[in-house]
Write an enzyme that holds these catalytic residues in place. Structure first.
Site, PDB file in Angstrom:
ATOM      1  N   TYR A   1       7.909 -29.360 -19.570  1.00  0.00           N
ATOM      2  CA  TYR A   1       7.036 -29.183 -20.729  1.00  0.00           C
ATOM      3  C   TYR A   1       7.258 -30.263 -21.783  1.00  0.00           C
ATOM      4  CZ  TYR A   1       4.956 -24.536 -19.944  1.00  0.00           C
ATOM      5  OH  TYR A   1       4.216 -23.484 -19.482  1.00  0.00           O
TER       6      TYR A   1
ATOM      7  N   ASP B   1      10.295 -19.836  -5.230  1.00  0.00           N
ATOM      8  CA  ASP B   1       9.255 -19.360  -4.310  1.00  0.00           C
ATOM      9  C   ASP B   1       9.615 -17.983  -3.763  1.00  0.00           C
ATOM     10  OD1 ASP B   1      11.391 -20.599  -3.007  1.00  0.00           O
ATOM     11  OD2 ASP B   1      10.159 -21.486  -1.419  1.00  0.00           O
TER      12      ASP B   1
ATOM     13  N   ASP C   1       7.179 -19.428 -17.085  1.00  0.00           N
ATOM     14  CA  ASP C   1       5.767 -19.281 -17.437  1.00  0.00           C
ATOM     15  C   ASP C   1       5.015 -18.608 -16.297  1.00  0.00           C
ATOM     16  OD1 ASP C   1       3.329 -19.737 -18.886  1.00  0.00           O
ATOM     17  OD2 ASP C   1       2.929 -21.433 -17.560  1.00  0.00           O
TER      18      ASP C   1
ATOM     19  N   ASP D   1       3.655 -14.317 -15.928  1.00  0.00           N
ATOM     20  CA  ASP D   1       2.272 -13.877 -15.692  1.00  0.00           C
ATOM     21  C   ASP D   1       2.210 -12.983 -14.462  1.00  0.00           C
ATOM     22  OD1 ASP D   1       1.268 -15.440 -17.823  1.00  0.00           O
ATOM     23  OD2 ASP D   1      -0.497 -16.031 -16.662  1.00  0.00           O
TER      24      ASP D   1
HETATM   25  C1  IPM Z   1       2.706 -18.849 -22.454  1.00  0.00           C
HETATM   26  C2  IPM Z   1       1.495 -19.744 -22.412  1.00  0.00           C
HETATM   27  C3  IPM Z   1       1.860 -21.116 -22.998  1.00  0.00           C
HETATM   28  C4  IPM Z   1       2.929 -21.707 -22.117  1.00  0.00           C
HETATM   29  C5  IPM Z   1       0.659 -22.066 -23.166  1.00  0.00           C
HETATM   30  C6  IPM Z   1      -0.417 -21.468 -24.039  1.00  0.00           C
HETATM   31  C7  IPM Z   1       1.082 -23.402 -23.706  1.00  0.00           C
HETATM   32  O1  IPM Z   1       1.012 -19.817 -21.114  1.00  0.00           O
HETATM   33  O2  IPM Z   1       3.234 -18.616 -23.561  1.00  0.00           O
HETATM   34  O3  IPM Z   1       3.123 -18.377 -21.410  1.00  0.00           O
HETATM   35  O4  IPM Z   1       2.634 -22.368 -21.114  1.00  0.00           O
HETATM   36  O5  IPM Z   1       4.099 -21.529 -22.441  1.00  0.00           O
HETATM   37 MG    MG Z   2       1.975 -18.538 -19.734  1.00  0.00          MG
END
Ligand code: IPM
Ligand code: MG
Length: 347
Positions: free
Chosen positions: A136, A218, A242, A246
């Protein structure tokens, strides 16, 4: 105590408004709110996604309640002007390096999970994600190859101090829970991950009471859907965290349910739902505000010393769900405001 309200883009303002209503009704003590623009909204108003006055407010505040950033109409801007730079800038400028993303299934939502109910009900984990380093924040750019072809690059790196400090947060988090820490990396391919693994093992000597394991990312992605109940605390780098967070969100029913805390070394924090700005449903009253309401509860607990009020809010969310409150992402038809109202009724 001063709370910076950075609602941002898309559904951000809608969900933050409900969280503020809940904070006020839950009897949170001496909170003053001050709002400032951030993300695409700030770019449109002031020409920068993180204007100096917004950064200054974030610095002055005791805690930050954040909505979301991201706006498709800004996608062709130069990268440093894009909405996402606001949240990345806040994390870096305020040294918010430790991101806690708890994923726990509310039993009422077992049927909303993408997993079979008997698998889903066992989920109770925290992802500890590093936020200030990794690919990042490495050198990045576009260049031409010798053959004149376009090439994009992003450098991935971690130094040992960065790994050690997030590893300690992982071990401490595990100590306050069930005592198990799984470090996720890609040490079979990446040097960055080899160092990560080596340092985590070194730090483990300070935590003989914690059961440490390692997993390639993975495999971790696969195990999260196969048997998420095996995890207590996961510690991982910025990019892997990240993605895995999700994924964990769908295991607990919806990305609209997961709160997060981003903390510095002194427990100052930024609190945000892990979902993004969801431009496709923005302004329609369809967003689920529960992730933001639960983020506000984390704020009370971690940064403001009001765990009693946090408990009250979390119990009210559970009660609202038990009484059938469901926004569209949870398979229902309730609006953002009705979801907020349902939590108020549960207080
Ligand atoms: C998160 C989001 C952010 C990230 C984006 C919006 C930059 O996906 O907080 O998970 O990648 O960290
Ligand atoms: Mg995210």
């Amino acid at each position: 105590m001063l709370i910076a309200l950075l609602a941002g883009d898309g559904i951000g303002p809608e969900v933050v408004a409900e969280a503020v209503r809940v904070l006020e009704a839950a009897g949170a003590r001496d909170l003053t709110f001050e709002a400032a623009p951030v993300g695409g909204a700030a770019y449109k108003a002031e020409g920068h996604p993180l204007p100096p006055a917004t950064l200054d407010l974030a610095r002055r505040a005791d805690a930050i309640l954040f909505g979301a950033v991201g706006d498709p109409t800004c996608d062709s801007l130069e990268r440093h002007l894009r909405p996402e730079q606001a949240i990345l800038g806040l994390r870096k400028e305020l040294a918010l390096f430790a991101n806690l993303r708890p994923a726990k299934l509310f039993p009422e939502l077992a049927d909303a999970s993408a997993l079979r109910p008997e698998v889903a009900t066992r989920i109770d984990l925290v992802i500890v994600r590093e936020l200030n380093g990794d690919v990042y924040f490495g050198e990045k750019g576009m260049r031409k190859t010798g053959a004149g072809r376009r090439e994009g690059y992003d450098i991935m790196s971690y130094n040992e101090d960065e790994v050690a400090r997030i590893a300690r947060v992982g071990f401490e988090t595990a100590r306050a829970r069930r005592g198990r820490l799984c470090s996720v990396d890609k040490a079979n391919v990446l040097e960055t991950s080899q160092l990560w693994r080596d340092v985590v093992i070194e730090v483990a000597a300070e935590y003989p009471d914690i059961a440490l394991s390692h997993m390639y990312v993975d495999n971790a992605a696969m195990q999260l859907v196969r048997d998420p109940g095996q995890f207590d605390v996961i510690v991982t780098g910025n990019l892997f965290g990240d993605i895995l967070s999700d994924q964990a969100s769908m295991c607990v029913g919806s990305i609209g349910m997961l709160p997060s805390a981003s903390l510095d070394a002194n427990q100052k924090g930024l609190y945000e739902p892990i979902h993004g700005s969801a431009p496709d449903i923005a302004g329609q009253g369809k967003a689920n505000p529960l992730a933001t309401i639960l983020s506000a509860a984390m704020m009370l607990r971690y940064s403001l010393g009001q765990a009693d009020v946090a408990d009250r809010i979390e119990a009210a969310v559970a009660k609202a769900l038990a009484r059938g409150a469901r926004s569209a992402d949870l398979g229902g038809a309730m609006t953002t405001a009705q979801m907020g109202q349902a939590v108020l009724a549960g207080l």
